[in-house]
Design a protein around this motif. Structure first.
Motif, mmCIF file in Angstrom:
data_model
loop_
_atom_site.group_PDB
_atom_site.id
_atom_site.type_symbol
_atom_site.label_atom_id
_atom_site.label_comp_id
_atom_site.label_asym_id
_atom_site.label_seq_id
_atom_site.Cartn_x
_atom_site.Cartn_y
_atom_site.Cartn_z
ATOM 1 N N ASP A 1 69.926 -27.831 -30.985
ATOM 2 C CA ASP A 1 70.700 -26.590 -31.069
ATOM 3 C C ASP A 1 72.182 -26.851 -30.845
ATOM 4 O O ASP A 1 73.036 -26.207 -31.452
ATOM 5 C CB ASP A 1 70.201 -25.566 -30.048
ATOM 6 C CG ASP A 1 68.874 -24.943 -30.437
ATOM 7 O OD1 ASP A 1 68.418 -25.152 -31.571
ATOM 8 O OD2 ASP A 1 68.295 -24.238 -29.590
ATOM 9 N N HIS B 1 74.971 -26.047 -33.681
ATOM 10 C CA HIS B 1 76.109 -25.194 -33.346
ATOM 11 C C HIS B 1 77.422 -25.926 -33.660
ATOM 12 O O HIS B 1 78.346 -25.347 -34.249
ATOM 13 C CB HIS B 1 76.038 -24.793 -31.874
ATOM 14 C CG HIS B 1 77.140 -23.899 -31.427
ATOM 15 N ND1 HIS B 1 77.245 -22.578 -31.821
ATOM 16 C CD2 HIS B 1 78.200 -24.136 -30.614
ATOM 17 C CE1 HIS B 1 78.319 -22.035 -31.276
ATOM 18 N NE2 HIS B 1 78.910 -22.961 -30.540
ATOM 19 N N VAL C 1 70.263 -22.298 -24.835
ATOM 20 C CA VAL C 1 69.716 -22.796 -26.101
ATOM 21 C C VAL C 1 68.434 -23.558 -25.823
ATOM 22 O O VAL C 1 68.112 -23.881 -24.683
ATOM 23 C CB VAL C 1 70.737 -23.685 -26.845
ATOM 24 C CG1 VAL C 1 71.935 -22.868 -27.276
ATOM 25 C CG2 VAL C 1 71.152 -24.880 -26.019
#
Length: 192
Positions: A17, A21, A175
């Motif tokens: 994640d 991102h 996350v």
């Protein structure tokens, strides 16, 4: 702390994640240079960031960087000791990623100094670290169960620590560290 060496399997699983991102930031901001501090084997940097950015640099221990140089001929792969108090690179980067590294350091101030010295006012920084309360519960103050970790912060403590060092947080979120484990906190921001 005990030393942690990234494995090929782990290098493809953990912090996905965070790198997704960072890839979105790289795309949105059209970054031209990315520094990954504690890049491990470089797998996520090469797979998620390199296709979006012409200039990637990954830093880590001798073991990890030797593997990066062998597996990924493009990119820069310096070996740096993150515990060194006067650690600097000669380049300023548009995006800095530091995924689950800060909790391994005896003095994390050195890391934040390196990040600040490696960025410019338009840079973005993506940092992640385990969220202690979500990982072990709000009454567990340590020491960390993971023997490679020096300390772990809950969200409030981590944001307070970053703010005390001049880091401006633009986004903070929890996350997925691994399927079914929402225990990693990620911040995006800068020092300027």
């Amino acid at each position: 702390p005990t030393h942690y060496d990234d494995s090929l399997e782990d290098s493809q699983i953990y912090q996905l994640d965070v790198y997704k991102h960072a890839a979105a930031i790289a795309t949105d901001r059209k970054v031209e240079s990315v520094l990954d501090i504690g890049c491990g084997l470089g797998t996520k940097l090469v797979n998620y960031i390199a296709p979006l950015c012409p200039n990637i640099t990954g830093i880590d221990s001798e073991y990890a960087i030797a593997a990066c140089r062998e597996r990924h001929p493009s990119g820069e792969w310096p070996v740096l000791d993150l515990e060194a108090p006067n650690l600097y690179l000669d380049t300023l980067f548009d995006l800095v990623i530091c995924a689950d590294v800060i909790e391994h350091l005896i003095n994390p101030d050195h890391l934040l100094n390196l990040i600040k010295a490696s960025t410019h006012p338009e840079s973005r920084v993506v940092l992640s670290t385990p969220e202690r309360d979500l990982r072990r519960g709000p009454d567990d103050f340590g020491p960390p169960q993971n023997l490679a970790h020096v300390r772990e912060w809950n969200s409030e403590e981590f944001l307070d620590y970053l703010g005390s060092k001049g880091f401006q947080v633009h986004d903070h979120r929890i996350v997925q560290l691994k399927e079914g484990m929402m225990t990693c906190q990620m911040v995006t921001g800068n020092f300027w």
